[in-house]
Design an enzyme around this catalytic site. Structure first.
Site, PDB file in Angstrom:
ATOM      1  N   PHE A  48      -5.211  -8.524  -1.120  1.00 58.75           N
ATOM      2  CA  PHE A  48      -4.767  -8.045  -2.435  1.00 58.75           C
ATOM      3  C   PHE A  48      -3.347  -7.499  -2.316  1.00 58.75           C
ATOM      4  CE2 PHE A  48      -4.018  -5.160  -5.902  1.00 58.75           C
ATOM      5  CZ  PHE A  48      -4.518  -5.869  -6.980  1.00 58.75           C
ATOM      6  N   ASP A  84       1.865  -4.939   4.335  1.00 55.46           N
ATOM      7  CA  ASP A  84       1.660  -4.272   3.050  1.00 55.46           C
ATOM      8  C   ASP A  84       0.819  -3.009   3.268  1.00 55.46           C
ATOM      9  OD1 ASP A  84       0.869  -3.392   0.571  1.00 55.46           O
ATOM     10  OD2 ASP A  84       0.328  -5.362  -0.219  1.00 55.46           O
ATOM     11  N   LYS A 129       1.426   4.123  -3.897  1.00 55.33           N
ATOM     12  CA  LYS A 129       0.257   5.020  -3.896  1.00 55.33           C
ATOM     13  C   LYS A 129       0.583   6.404  -3.316  1.00 55.33           C
ATOM     14  CE  LYS A 129      -3.303   1.458  -4.083  1.00 55.33           C
ATOM     15  NZ  LYS A 129      -4.199   1.600  -5.196  1.00 55.33           N
ATOM     16  N   THR A 186      16.515  -2.415 -13.968  1.00 57.45           N
ATOM     17  CA  THR A 186      17.136  -1.232 -14.578  1.00 57.45           C
ATOM     18  C   THR A 186      16.811   0.038 -13.790  1.00 57.45           C
ATOM     19  OG1 THR A 186      16.889  -2.248 -16.746  1.00 57.45           O
ATOM     20  CG2 THR A 186      17.385   0.111 -16.715  1.00 57.45           C
TER      21      THR A 186
HETATM   22  C1  LIG Z   1      -2.505  -3.422  -0.394  1.00 56.45           C
HETATM   23  C2  LIG Z   1      -2.037  -3.348  -1.809  1.00 56.45           C
HETATM   24  N1  LIG Z   1      -0.898  -3.960  -2.166  1.00 56.45           N
HETATM   25  C3  LIG Z   1      -0.419  -3.911  -3.411  1.00 56.45           C
HETATM   26  C4  LIG Z   1      -1.082  -3.227  -4.401  1.00 56.45           C
HETATM   27  C5  LIG Z   1      -0.521  -3.188  -5.781  1.00 56.45           C
HETATM   28  O1  LIG Z   1       0.043  -1.937  -5.990  1.00 56.45           O
HETATM   29  P1  LIG Z   1       0.242  -1.366  -7.465  1.00 56.45           P
HETATM   30  O2  LIG Z   1      -1.110  -1.252  -8.064  1.00 56.45           O
HETATM   31  O3  LIG Z   1       0.935  -0.058  -7.253  1.00 56.45           O
HETATM   32  O4  LIG Z   1       1.112  -2.318  -8.197  1.00 56.45           O
HETATM   33  C6  LIG Z   1      -2.283  -2.564  -4.091  1.00 56.45           C
HETATM   34  C7  LIG Z   1      -3.010  -1.826  -5.135  1.00 56.45           C
HETATM   35  O5  LIG Z   1      -4.168  -1.492  -5.009  1.00 56.45           O
HETATM   36  C8  LIG Z   1      -2.772  -2.629  -2.765  1.00 56.45           C
HETATM   37  O6  LIG Z   1      -3.917  -2.018  -2.421  1.00 56.45           O
END
Ligand SMILES: Cc1ncc(COP(=O)(O)O)c(C=O)c1O
Ligand SMILES: *[C@@H]1O[C@H](CO)[C@@H](O)[C@H](O)[C@H]1NC(C)=O
Ligand SMILES: *[C@@H]1O[C@H](CO)[C@@H](O)[C@H](O)[C@H]1NC(C)=O
Length: 487
Positions: free
Chosen positions: A204, A313, A344, A368
């Protein structure tokens, strides 16, 4: 209850002894207290009010953010829930930490909100100092540059662009030429290259158009949306406890790494190179699937061998919940990842990157706002508290007890619970099916524990860094009670 009423222009607020004059709670409840169904009548009425004017299908309950404190969420109906989900793992210090509340009156925060800068062109005079103090102070070892963004998704989106720009710049040996600039306007080669990003089944990375092509966790995110033809490899699926399943688990690593390398080689032959690999340290939304340090070390060396940008990530794992500030610290990599994404618990979105990935031309990585200095003021304070109070180390210790408690639950219900796993408080276990999982979550909420699900049939723990032994004791007590009811 001892409450005093105070008239504030336009509204009346009831003040209880645990609340300060500003109406914000200043102390933590000692126990959950649930007196209505959840969502309760007030939450339901609010949802009905909001529905005609805004999308609401995912709204679970409305929250009283003035009354919530520490590890406790208070909903619109006055129910107090011990919250081990924490706004989807995004509040580092829980609700209304007094020092964070105090920092909301910092003039830098006020002016950043009232006169929000277009950061890419007109940053605040003190923005370099803010970056240094907040983001650089916790930069992953070996990464000295950072780019702020708005959220995890926007950070990933711009990290992918940065990887593509880097890949093409290196291939050409310099900035775009006239033929690149002309051909990109008709979306032809060489200006619009046939590059791709490799990601993993179960991953994700967000729900924007490009991020959806690297997200493979659940159909609900992807259905009806056109996708880029980008390669996908399997991510390890381990069995627990790890030491009992070494053969299976090592084979998982081998198979997945073999797939990655093959996909990179095949794509190269077809002249549609893989420019980057993006991976979560623990696939979170997809079901809390862990990879071993060995898996990640070798993944990095496959990337190095083929000149592919290695992106980690850490949107959900970053900021301390795994017992180290960054989850990838636990892999002992020989050199840092090329990019590390955060959001987060880091309060602002963004990414750290290696010097060679710097984009030199203006407006190529740009929008922006590109972030928000007010978030850095809050992050600066949060980091000060995290370091001063040793909260990452604390999380590691409490996490060990959490894992032990969950293992006990698994031992008591071996037909129902499996694959108990975790690092720090970043723990999870599997139920035998989605229905049982949903019932257990429901039973926990009814008993005052707000907990989250992930993947097909897993439960995940995502408490704040202020989650202490006393909160853990209550968590396990409620969980066991709920399990007795459901199983
Ligand atoms: C590993 C990971 N990457 C990206 C995201 C997306 O982040 P956001 O919800 O702040 O756009 C999440 C959100 O849960 C995530 O867990
Ligand atoms: C629980 O909440 C109800 C309703 O708000 C309240 O009447 C009751 O006193 C609370 N119980 C405890 C133990 O705090
Ligand atoms: C990019 O790759 C796809 C798939 O192999 C191919 O169909 C397409 O023609 C390629 N595009 C260009 C511009 O080469």
């Amino acid at each position: 209850m001892n409450s005093l009423r105070l008239l504030v222009p336009g509204r009346q607020i009831a003040l209880h002894n645990s609340r300060s004059l500003s109406g914000i709670a200043t102390s933590e409840p000692s126990h959950p207290n649930v007196s209505t169904a959840i969502p309760g009548p007030k939450s339901k009425a609010l949802k009905a009010k909001m529905d005609p004017i805004h999308q609401t299908p995912s709204v679970k309950m409305f929250v009283d953010y003035e009354k919530s404190f520490g590890n406790y969420l208070v909903d619109a109906d006055g129910n107090q829930l011990l919250d081990v989900y924490m706004q989807i793992s995004s509040l580092p210090l829980g609700y209304n930490h007094p020092e964070m509340v105090k920092c909301a009156s910092d003039p830098r925060l006020i002016t950043s909100i009232v006169s929000r800068p277009a950061l890419g062109s007109f940053p605040r005079h003190d923005f370099p100092a803010m970056i240094e103090k907040a983001l650089i102070s916790v930069a992953p070892k070996g990464l000295t540059s950072v780019q702020t963004m708005l959220c995890g998704t926007s950070a990933n989106e711009n990290a992918l662009k940065t990887a593509f720009i880097h890949y093409q710049t290196r291939k050409r040996g310099g900035p775009p030429r006239l033929q690149d600039l002309e051909s990109c306007m008709t979306q032809d080669q060489p200006g619009t290259p046939n590059l791709s990003v490799l990601s993993f089944n179960g991953a994700f990375h967000g729900r924007s158009l490009a991020c959806l092509s690297i997200t493979r966790s659940k159909p609900v995110h992807k259905v009806d949306i056109p996708a880029l033809d980008w390669p996908i490899a399997n991510f390890p699926r381990y069995m627990y406890p790890l030491e009992k399943h070494e053969t299976h688990n090592q084979k998982q690593d081998e198979q997945c790494l073999g797939q990655v390398e093959k996909l990179i080689e095949v794509r190269k032959k077809e002249q549609r190179d893989v420019a980057a690999v993006i991976v979560e340290p623990i696939q979170s939304e997809g079901g809390d699937h862990h990879g071993s340090p060995n898996f990640f070390k070798r993944l990095q060396s496959v990337c190095k061998k083929h000149g592919v940008v290695f992106i980690v990530d850490e949107v959900q794992t970053g900021g301390g919940p795994t017992g180290s500030f960054w989850a990838h610290e636990q892999w002992n990599l020989e050199s840092p990842p090329d990019m590390v994404i955060f959001s987060k618990k880091m309060i602002t979105g963004g990414y750290y990157f290696k010097e060679e990935l710097r984009v030199n031309e203006p407006y190529r990585i740009y929008n922006t706002w590109m972030g928000d200095p007010s978030k850095l003021v809050v992050l600066e304070k949060a980091l000060e508290v995290i370091k001063r109070d040793g909260l990452v180390e604390k999380t590691k210790n409490v996490g060990e007890n959490l894992l032990a408690g969950l293992q006990k639950l698994e031992a008591a219900y071996p037909q129902q619970v499996s694959n108990t796993r975790g690092v720090g408080t970043y723990c999870a276990f599997d139920l035998k099916d989605a229905k049982t999982r949903d019932q257990l979550i429901e039973a926990c909420i009814t008993e005052g524990l707000h907990i989250g699900g992930c993947g097909d049939a897993s439960i995940r723990f995502r408490p704040a860094l202020v989650f202490d032994q006393k909160h853990l004791d209550l968590t396990l007590e409620i969980l066991n009670k709920a399990a007795k009811k459901v199983f």
